[in-house]
Design an enzyme around this catalytic site. Structure first.
Site, PDB file in Angstrom:
ATOM      1  N   MET A 147     -41.822  13.690 -41.739  1.00  0.00           N
ATOM      2  CA  MET A 147     -41.084  13.907 -40.509  1.00  0.00           C
ATOM      3  C   MET A 147     -40.742  12.571 -39.853  1.00  0.00           C
ATOM      4  O   MET A 147     -39.663  12.646 -39.261  1.00  0.00           O
ATOM      5  CB  MET A 147     -42.015  14.802 -39.559  1.00  0.00           C
ATOM      6  CG  MET A 147     -41.654  16.191 -40.006  1.00  0.00           C
ATOM      7  SD  MET A 147     -42.616  17.587 -38.714  1.00  0.00           S
ATOM      8  CE  MET A 147     -43.131  16.522 -37.470  1.00  0.00           C
ATOM      9  N   CYS A 148     -41.776  11.850 -39.797  1.00  0.00           N
ATOM     10  CA  CYS A 148     -41.633  10.458 -39.119  1.00  0.00           C
ATOM     11  C   CYS A 148     -40.560   9.684 -39.899  1.00  0.00           C
ATOM     12  O   CYS A 148     -40.423   9.273 -41.122  1.00  0.00           O
ATOM     13  CB  CYS A 148     -42.714   9.638 -38.742  1.00  0.00           C
ATOM     14  SG  CYS A 148     -43.608  10.570 -37.771  1.00  0.00           S
ATOM     15  N   THR A 149     -40.124   8.522 -39.107  1.00  0.00           N
ATOM     16  CA  THR A 149     -39.233   7.619 -39.834  1.00  0.00           C
ATOM     17  C   THR A 149     -40.135   6.438 -40.554  1.00  0.00           C
ATOM     18  O   THR A 149     -40.544   5.509 -39.895  1.00  0.00           O
ATOM     19  CB  THR A 149     -38.191   6.844 -38.682  1.00  0.00           C
ATOM     20  OG1 THR A 149     -37.967   7.577 -37.843  1.00  0.00           O
ATOM     21  CG2 THR A 149     -36.976   6.291 -39.670  1.00  0.00           C
TER      22      THR A 149
END
Lengths: 632, 168
Positions: free
Chosen positions: A501-503
């Site tokens: 989900m995170c960059t």
């Protein structure tokens, strides 16, 4: 040779001028802000005048110079003579205007008078005191000032004027060369002394100006007053000048000098009027104005030689909308400011978290827990930070959730309102940067950008790769972010682990991608066709590629072109047309059901045709009995 | 002749200053609006680096003052000229930061920190000065001639062509 004046004339003097170099006011404003504050007491000041040996034909009036050193003690050197003074910097313009100037001059005159009559010395410091009345408007950096040099009237008349004797001139020059600076001396039996006595009525005044008509500097007036007061009725004054025009004047006092003296000395203006001067240094001191000019001037340097045809005005006037105020948004905003873009709006709905500041240069540690421990809203704080960096920027933050395809509408009032706000923001801006951290959040902005014919720049990051691209439009068919997809974008955030989900990217990738996006934007603006520029064309500023893809694992970068896809889920003409017809209703249906969008844009049909083609292919490949025999 | 040193610069500064202001002239043309100029102040100071400051007032349709300094840049090893321009409205002097409104080569300069005062002044940047001035120098050229040549190329006349030096 003596010249008997036909009639005795009152002795005239050349009045004094002040020259206040602008750094004096800069220093005054600093002191007022940091030290004096509301304290308007009188403060000592140093001025200086040019040494009499250095005078030239332009020094036709005596001068007091003030500069940035005047508050800290002007250094004495052989070129200049230090003079002592006082400054009275009042707190309001009303006070400056209403103060009784005559009474003030009288007060200052009395101080000078007391100093002069301390003893019988002709010390120039006591006779040359000056005063400055000032008001500093520190909002506009305007400085009102009026210099006074108190002088005392005594009625001396000149009855004779002679050329100065050579032997006296040599004596004076020898004295000047070997002794500390003096202005007035008494000549007693071939010697020059600075303490007066009644042994001689012969004096030397080392002039402070080279006025053309042999009118000595105003300083002589105070020395004559002093001599008259000490009982001298007639004196011979050798007025020494370094240009060979020294002369001697015989003076007689007209009436006894009493303690009831008159003080004059406010400096007259260039027009000969009595009144203050005003120096407006706003443009040179006001930090905001200085920053404005410096930013512009720095950019203008590019036009000197490197890019004379660079159109900076079009860049300056762009209104740019940044969707996403995270890593990409922060860096894009800074690069835009570097280019002189003045109107930047951030859209984001997130708050600043503890992981953000190290990657996102508009935020700092304190922003992570301010706003009652929740962290500041990113868009709002990013706009504030831009203004802190450069007050000339018109930055705005809009806390807004961009409706995302594949994320169903659960609160229509809110989602419709977000849509309307976003749509209005597109109308208000010239260019839009898509800088969000999910794929599906870029769909609606892509649709809007196409429908409203805006310049759309898109930057996206992989772990060690980046993509920077410009979207096409109905005229220039360049592919958009979705043109290579055969399905409509969908929810990519649910059921994902944290690392998905995170960059999760190599940190430098965002700087590179952001900078490239801004540079591509500037190149588009310099192209005569702007967003309609063909991807292989050039402007004088260079190329305007469609896509730039870079890879950090091998440090390669490529320019690519992909034409728009006629069934694209975001920029195809069917989607644009449907959006223009139905607006929010169309968007809502798409958000709720991506198969609807696939139906509209034609991807469903493409999928069906692909399935049929696949079946046909399989039919063609079916193995018949004959082949089976052969195979066995 | 190569670069002049800061010692040579300081030794010749006063002489250069006095020759300069004696020779400064306002070139009369049909387009420039000033009829005469007056020197408001002119002095040399050592703080501890030596510089001279000269302020002159151009008198005409719109009165202007140009205050300029000449100091030595130790990095570039050349003299540098910095200046400020004020416009007069009666007794009000307003500092200008945009030279477009004056007929001059304002594009050659930018506002930069003054080498001595640390405040924003227009600066004629010293890059390339060394090489360009050297083109005009012979092996026997003296420091004073060097300074005069430099001023013509990188001093006030490069920005304000109506102000020229006519050395006698």
């Amino acid at each position: 040779m003596a010249t008997n004046l036909e009639t005795a004339k009152p002795q005239k003097f050349t009045p004094l001028s002040s020259f206040v170099e602008s750094s004096f006011f800069t220093k005054l404003s600093q002191l007022k802000l940091d030290e004096f504050k509301l304290d308007a007491s009188k403060r000592t000041l140093n001025g200086f005048t040019i040494h009499p040996t250095k005078l030239n034909k332009f020094n036709d009036v005596p001068l007091i110079n003030l500069d940035h050193e005047s508050f800290s003690g002007t250094s004495q050197d052989n070129a200049n003579v230090v003079l002592e003074g006082l400054i009275y910097n009042v707190n309001t313009i009303e006070e400056f205007k209403l103060i009784d100037k005559q009474a003030l001059l009288r007060e200052w005159g009395e101080a000078t008078h007391a100093s002069m009559f301390e003893n019988t010395s002709l010390d120039y410091r006591k006779f040359n005191q000056f005063y400055v009345l000032s008001f500093s408007d520190l909002k506009k950096y305007k400085f009102y000032y009026w210099v006074a040099y108190p002088t005392f009237s005594s009625k001396w008349t000149a009855t004779r004027q002679n050329t100065a004797k050579e032997e006296y001139i040599r004596l004076v020059e020898s004295h000047i060369a070997s002794e500390p600076y003096t202005q007035m001396l008494q000549l007693i039996e071939g010697e020059l002394v600075s303490n007066i006595s009644k042994k001689s009525s012969h004096f030397v005044f080392i002039d402070t100006c080279l006025s053309k008509d042999k009118i000595p500097g105003i300083q002589l007036k105070n020395y004559l007053f002093f001599l008259g007061h000490h009982g001298f009725q007639e004196v011979d004054v050798l007025v020494y000048r370094n240009d060979g025009s020294s002369f001697e004047v015989h003076l007689q006092v007209g009436e006894p000098i009493t303690n009831n003296y008159k003080v004059t000395g406010w400096e007259r203006t260039g027009q000969g009027k009595l009144g203050p001067k005003l120096a407006d240094l706003g443009l040179l001191i006001d930090p905001t104005q200085l920053a404005e000019q410096a930013v512009e001037l720095n950019l203008k340097l590019m036009k000197w030689r490197i890019a004379p045809e660079l159109d900076l005005e079009i860049i300056k006037n762009q209104k740019v909308l940044l969707l996403g105020a995270g890593t990409l948004g922060s860096y894009v905003a800074r690069a835009l400011m570097g280019w002189g873009v003045r109107q930047i709006t951030f859209v984001d709905n997130g708050r600043i978290s503890y992981s953000n500041p190290v990657r996102q240069p508009l935020f700092s540690f304190n922003d992570c827990f301010s706003d009652n421990g929740q962290g500041q809203y990113k868009a709002i704080r990013a706009a504030e930070a831009l203004k802190e960096i450069f007050p000339g920027v018109k930055a705005r933050g809009v806390n807004l959730e961009v409706p995302m395809i594949g994320h169903s509408v659960t609160d229509e009032t809110k989602d419709k309102s977000n849509f309307d706000t976003l749509s209005s923001l597109f109308d208000e801006h010239d260019a839009v940067f898509l800088l969000m951290d999910s794929r599906e959040s870029r769909w609606l902005p892509t649709v809007l950008g196409n429908a409203k014919d805006k310049i759309v720049l898109n930057a996206a990051l992989g772990f060690d790769s980046y993509l920077v691209m410009r979207h096409g439009n109905q005229t220039q068919k360049l592919g958009c972010y979705y043109c290579n997809d055969v399905v409509a974008p969908n929810d990519s955030l649910s059921d994902r682990t944290l690392d998905q989900m995170c960059t999760v990217t190599r940190p430098g990738g965002a700087l590179i991608a952001s900078s490239l996006a801004v540079e591509l934007f500037v190149s588009i603006l310099q192209h005569e066709d702007k967003q309609n520029a063909e991807h292989l064309s050039k402007s004088k500023f260079g190329e305007v590629p469609h896509q730039i893809r870079g890879f950090l694992n091998n440090f390669q970068q490529h320019k690519l072109f992909a034409p728009s896809y006629k069934y694209c889920s975001a920029c195809s003409s069917q989607v644009t047309q449907k959006y223009q017809e139905d607006g929010w209703d169309f968007v809502k249906k798409c958000l709720n059901d991506t198969s609807y969008l696939e139906e509209i844009c034609g991807l469903t049909k493409v999928q069906e045709e692909a399935d049929l083609a696949s079946e046909d292919l399989l039919k063609d490949l079916e193995i018949d009995d004959e082949d089976e025999e052969w195979l066995s | 002749m190569g670069p002049i040193t800061n010692v040579q610069f300081e030794d010749y500064l006063e002489r250069f200053n006095s020759d300069l202001i004696e020779s400064l002239q306002l070139v009369q043309t049909s387009t420039q609006p000033w009829s005469e100029f007056r020197i408001l102040s002119n002095y040399t100071k050592t703080l501890p680096r030596k510089y001279f400051l000269c302020s002159l007032k151009l008198i005409g349709d719109v009165d202007l003052s140009i205050t300029f300094t000449v100091s030595y840049d130790e990095f570039y090893q050349v003299p540098v000229c910095n200046f400020r321009v004020n416009k007069y409205q009666g007794e009000q002097e307003q500092a200008l930061t945009n030279l477009c409104e004056i007929d001059c080569n304002g594009h050659l300069v930018k506002l930069d920190s003054h080498p001595i005062f640390d405040t924003p002044w227009f600066s004629i940047h010293p890059c390339e000065t060394l090489q360009v001035v050297d083109e005009f120098m012979g092996p026997e050229t003296g420091v004073l001639e060097y300074l005069k040549c430099w001023f013509g190329l990188y001093g006030l006349p490069s920005v304000f062509p109506m102000l020229q030096t006519r050395y006698i």
